[in-house]
Design an enzyme around this catalytic site. Structure first.
Site, PDB file in Angstrom:
ATOM      1  N   CYS A 131      -7.597  -6.740  -7.727  1.00 10.19           N
ATOM      2  CA  CYS A 131      -6.954  -5.493  -7.290  1.00 10.19           C
ATOM      3  C   CYS A 131      -6.339  -4.775  -8.475  1.00 10.19           C
ATOM      4  O   CYS A 131      -5.848  -5.406  -9.407  1.00 10.19           O
ATOM      5  CB  CYS A 131      -5.884  -5.788  -6.245  1.00 10.19           C
ATOM      6  SG  CYS A 131      -5.197  -4.260  -5.535  1.00 10.19           S
ATOM      7  N   GLU A 149     -13.541 -12.273  -0.783  1.00 10.81           N
ATOM      8  CA  GLU A 149     -13.395 -12.953   0.501  1.00 10.81           C
ATOM      9  C   GLU A 149     -13.332 -11.938   1.637  1.00 10.81           C
ATOM     10  O   GLU A 149     -12.837 -10.815   1.453  1.00 10.81           O
ATOM     11  CB  GLU A 149     -12.126 -13.812   0.476  1.00 10.81           C
ATOM     12  CG  GLU A 149     -12.285 -14.983  -0.484  1.00 10.81           C
ATOM     13  CD  GLU A 149     -11.053 -15.854  -0.623  1.00 10.81           C
ATOM     14  OE1 GLU A 149      -9.962 -15.445  -0.198  1.00 10.81           O
ATOM     15  OE2 GLU A 149     -11.195 -16.964  -1.154  1.00 10.81           O
ATOM     16  N   CYS A 194     -11.952  -8.340   8.469  1.00 15.10           N
ATOM     17  CA  CYS A 194     -11.073  -7.855   7.407  1.00 15.10           C
ATOM     18  C   CYS A 194     -11.899  -7.964   6.122  1.00 15.10           C
ATOM     19  O   CYS A 194     -12.282  -9.062   5.720  1.00 15.10           O
ATOM     20  CB  CYS A 194      -9.823  -8.730   7.353  1.00 15.10           C
ATOM     21  SG  CYS A 194      -8.739  -8.337   5.979  1.00 15.10           S
ATOM     22  N   GLY A 217      -8.180  -5.921  -2.712  1.00 14.84           N
ATOM     23  CA  GLY A 217      -8.361  -4.610  -3.324  1.00 14.84           C
ATOM     24  C   GLY A 217      -7.667  -3.473  -2.591  1.00 14.84           C
ATOM     25  O   GLY A 217      -7.288  -3.605  -1.431  1.00 14.84           O
ATOM     26  N   GLU A 218      -7.498  -2.366  -3.316  1.00 15.09           N
ATOM     27  CA  GLU A 218      -6.921  -1.153  -2.747  1.00 15.09           C
ATOM     28  C   GLU A 218      -8.089  -0.200  -2.453  1.00 15.09           C
ATOM     29  O   GLU A 218      -8.703   0.348  -3.380  1.00 15.09           O
ATOM     30  CB  GLU A 218      -5.927  -0.536  -3.766  1.00 15.09           C
ATOM     31  CG  GLU A 218      -5.536   0.903  -3.513  1.00 15.09           C
ATOM     32  CD  GLU A 218      -5.023   1.189  -2.104  1.00 15.09           C
ATOM     33  OE1 GLU A 218      -4.002   0.630  -1.720  1.00 15.09           O
ATOM     34  OE2 GLU A 218      -5.673   1.996  -1.393  1.00 15.09           O
ATOM     35  N   ASN A 262       2.857 -14.958   4.972  1.00 13.40           N
ATOM     36  CA  ASN A 262       2.384 -16.283   4.582  1.00 13.40           C
ATOM     37  C   ASN A 262       2.715 -16.497   3.124  1.00 13.40           C
ATOM     38  O   ASN A 262       2.124 -15.856   2.277  1.00 13.40           O
ATOM     39  CB  ASN A 262       0.877 -16.333   4.748  1.00 13.40           C
ATOM     40  CG  ASN A 262       0.533 -15.874   6.121  1.00 13.40           C
ATOM     41  OD1 ASN A 262       0.756 -16.589   7.078  1.00 13.40           O
ATOM     42  ND2 ASN A 262       0.073 -14.640   6.229  1.00 13.40           N
ATOM     43  N   SER A 313       0.585   0.141   3.975  1.00 10.90           N
ATOM     44  CA  SER A 313       1.449  -1.028   3.761  1.00 10.90           C
ATOM     45  C   SER A 313       2.769  -0.505   3.211  1.00 10.90           C
ATOM     46  O   SER A 313       2.863  -0.217   2.021  1.00 10.90           O
ATOM     47  CB  SER A 313       0.819  -1.974   2.739  1.00 10.90           C
ATOM     48  OG  SER A 313      -0.362  -2.484   3.252  1.00 10.90           O
ATOM     49  N   LEU A 314       3.734  -0.390   4.084  1.00 15.59           N
ATOM     50  CA  LEU A 314       4.974   0.273   3.677  1.00 15.59           C
ATOM     51  C   LEU A 314       5.977  -0.739   3.113  1.00 15.59           C
ATOM     52  O   LEU A 314       6.436  -0.611   1.986  1.00 15.59           O
ATOM     53  CB  LEU A 314       5.555   1.015   4.890  1.00 15.59           C
ATOM     54  CG  LEU A 314       6.730   1.928   4.618  1.00 15.59           C
ATOM     55  CD1 LEU A 314       6.367   3.040   3.639  1.00 15.59           C
ATOM     56  CD2 LEU A 314       7.253   2.547   5.925  1.00 15.59           C
ATOM     57  N   HIS A 315       6.346  -1.682   3.905  1.00 19.79           N
ATOM     58  CA  HIS A 315       7.231  -2.802   3.520  1.00 19.79           C
ATOM     59  C   HIS A 315       8.652  -2.429   3.126  1.00 19.79           C
ATOM     60  O   HIS A 315       9.529  -3.291   3.124  1.00 19.79           O
ATOM     61  CB  HIS A 315       6.614  -3.689   2.428  1.00 19.79           C
ATOM     62  CG  HIS A 315       5.253  -4.190   2.774  1.00 19.79           C
ATOM     63  ND1 HIS A 315       4.957  -4.758   3.992  1.00 19.79           N
ATOM     64  CD2 HIS A 315       4.088  -4.189   2.077  1.00 19.79           C
ATOM     65  CE1 HIS A 315       3.677  -5.077   4.029  1.00 19.79           C
ATOM     66  NE2 HIS A 315       3.132  -4.738   2.887  1.00 19.79           N
ATOM     67  N   CYS A 342       1.537 -10.633  -3.230  1.00 18.06           N
ATOM     68  CA  CYS A 342       0.122 -10.730  -2.857  1.00 18.06           C
ATOM     69  C   CYS A 342      -0.662 -11.623  -3.816  1.00 18.06           C
ATOM     70  O   CYS A 342      -0.587 -11.469  -5.031  1.00 18.06           O
ATOM     71  CB  CYS A 342      -0.477  -9.329  -2.846  1.00 18.06           C
ATOM     72  SG  CYS A 342      -2.255  -9.325  -2.623  1.00 18.06           S
ATOM     73  N   CYS A 350      -3.006 -12.533   5.798  1.00 17.56           N
ATOM     74  CA  CYS A 350      -2.688 -11.375   4.957  1.00 17.56           C
ATOM     75  C   CYS A 350      -1.988 -11.784   3.670  1.00 17.56           C
ATOM     76  O   CYS A 350      -1.057 -12.571   3.694  1.00 17.56           O
ATOM     77  CB  CYS A 350      -1.764 -10.433   5.713  1.00 17.56           C
ATOM     78  SG  CYS A 350      -2.653  -9.405   6.835  1.00 17.56           S
ATOM     79  N   SER A 357      -6.628   0.491   5.213  1.00 21.50           N
ATOM     80  CA  SER A 357      -5.223   0.195   4.957  1.00 21.50           C
ATOM     81  C   SER A 357      -4.942   0.359   3.471  1.00 21.50           C
ATOM     82  O   SER A 357      -5.568  -0.284   2.632  1.00 21.50           O
ATOM     83  CB  SER A 357      -4.933  -1.241   5.388  1.00 21.50           C
ATOM     84  OG  SER A 357      -3.605  -1.564   5.070  1.00 21.50           O
TER      85      SER A 357
END
Ligand code: SF4
Length: 346
Positions: free
Chosen positions: A114, A94, A107, A165-166, A296, A220-222, A121, A339, A197
């Site tokens: 992934c 997607e 995006c 994906g990474e 989300n 993407s730290l979080h 995710c 996201c 990212s």
């Protein structure tokens, strides 16, 4: 036995020129075909109208153009567009067009599924099926550029590698795709408008710095606390924050470019004072900005967005510490395009 035809877009321009010379034609023919393949995004050899019929047939006999196909396109109430893109082997990824008043951002996905396993995710649930080829990444961008021109009367302005994906686990192909996107023989976009990212693969961040890439880096730290980060992003066990920090310092030393930290605040997971203090501290190592992203939910499970008070507290504390902070409202929620929601549900 039928011979397997080669994907013509796997060839470099030089290889294409050589091919034509070996066929007794002019090297220049390779340039013409290359232009059709990339700049003009031809879907078939038939489209190549300034190439003779015989040559088109010869290409048809030897090669395929594995162009992607937009299977379904969904439009959100807020203008966001999500494409479900079918690849030549039937798999689907997607990509999303996010319009604002002045920008159109694509995006895009870099893998089918992934390789990593972030708990929040939707893509992680698909597991990694394969890496995308450079042309499959490029085609997603072209499809979104066309949609931006059609629906918003403007070309695409920005690209983020934040889809499925990474990207750093498919490094070579992502780089080749970006080369085409930024080259005058492709879309001619500025690398400054592209952001890769990553969830934070230290070795690859250092490699990008060594390769002197010109695009932007987001992480993407979080969480800036190892135990918390590992509980939501289990690969953090292998790439702990100390290693990540060191690689980011290396990146900044070499590129002198700021880093963006993507950060979601979840209720009961990373919304305490301790979490904020750790983030503030982590931000001191390398010039950076923080993007607080609205979450989300992908189901009714453990991940729920923190309340407004907690978010405000995060923002105020970061600002008090002179850290630039943006809040990213979620887009395309109604079509599962936001996201963390990309998982081929359409
Ligand atoms: S958040 Fe990104 S890196 Fe993590 S599982 Fe999802 S797609 Fe992969």
């Amino acid at each position: 036995m039928a011979t397997v035809k080669k994907d013509i877009r796997a060839l470099t321009k030089e290889q294409l020129r050589d091919f034509f010379v070996k066929q007794g034609d002019k090297a220049f023919r390779g340039n013409q075909v290359y232009e059709w393949l990339w700049q003009k995004s031809a879907h078939t050899f038939e489209d190549m109208t300034n190439i003779s019929k015989e040559t088109r047939q010869m290409l048809e006999d030897n090669f395929v153009i594995n162009h992607i196909k937009v299977d379904t396109m969904q439009r959100s109430n807020d203008g966001t567009i999500k494409n479900a893109v079918r690849l030549h082997d039937g798999l689907i990824v997607e990509s999303v067009l996010i319009p604002t008043a002045t920008r159109s951002t694509a995006c895009v996905s870099s893998q089918v599924g992934c390789s990593l396993d972030c708990k929040f995710c939707a893509t992680a649930r698909l597991k990694r099926m394969r890496n995308l080829n450079p042309d499959e990444i490029y085609d997603q961008v072209v499809a979104i550029d066309n949609e931006s021109r059609l629906y918003f009367n403007r070309p695409l302005s920005n690209i983020v590698f934040m889809g499925m994906g990474e990207p750093l686990m498919n490094y070579n192909n992502v780089l080749k795709a970006i080369d085409k996107i930024t080259s005058d023989e492709g879309l001619g976009m500025s690398p400054k408008r592209i952001t890769v990212s990553t969830s934070g693969v230290p070795k690859m961040i250092k490699k990008m710095a060594d390769d002197a890439v010109k695009f932007n880096l987001a992480v993407s730290l979080h969480s800036a606390i190892d135990e918390v980060r590992t509980s939501i992003m289990p690969f953090n066990d292998n790439f702990p924050l100390d290693d990540l920090r060191e690689s980011l310092e290396y990146w900044y030393q070499k590129t002198k470019r700021k880093i963006s930290y993507e950060y979601v605040v979840w209720k009961g997971i990373n919304d305490s004072q301790k979490d904020i203090d750790a983030l503030v501290n982590f931000c001191k190592y390398v010039p950076c900005k923080v993007n607080i992203i609205e979450y989300n939910p992908i189901d009714d499970g453990e991940f729920q967005q923190a309340n407004n008070e907690a978010l405000e507290h995060y923002i105020n504390t970061l600002e008090k510490n002179r850290i630039v902070v943006n809040v990213r409202r979620s887009r395309g929620k109604d079509i599962d395009a936001a996201c963390g929601q990309l998982a081929n549900k359409s």
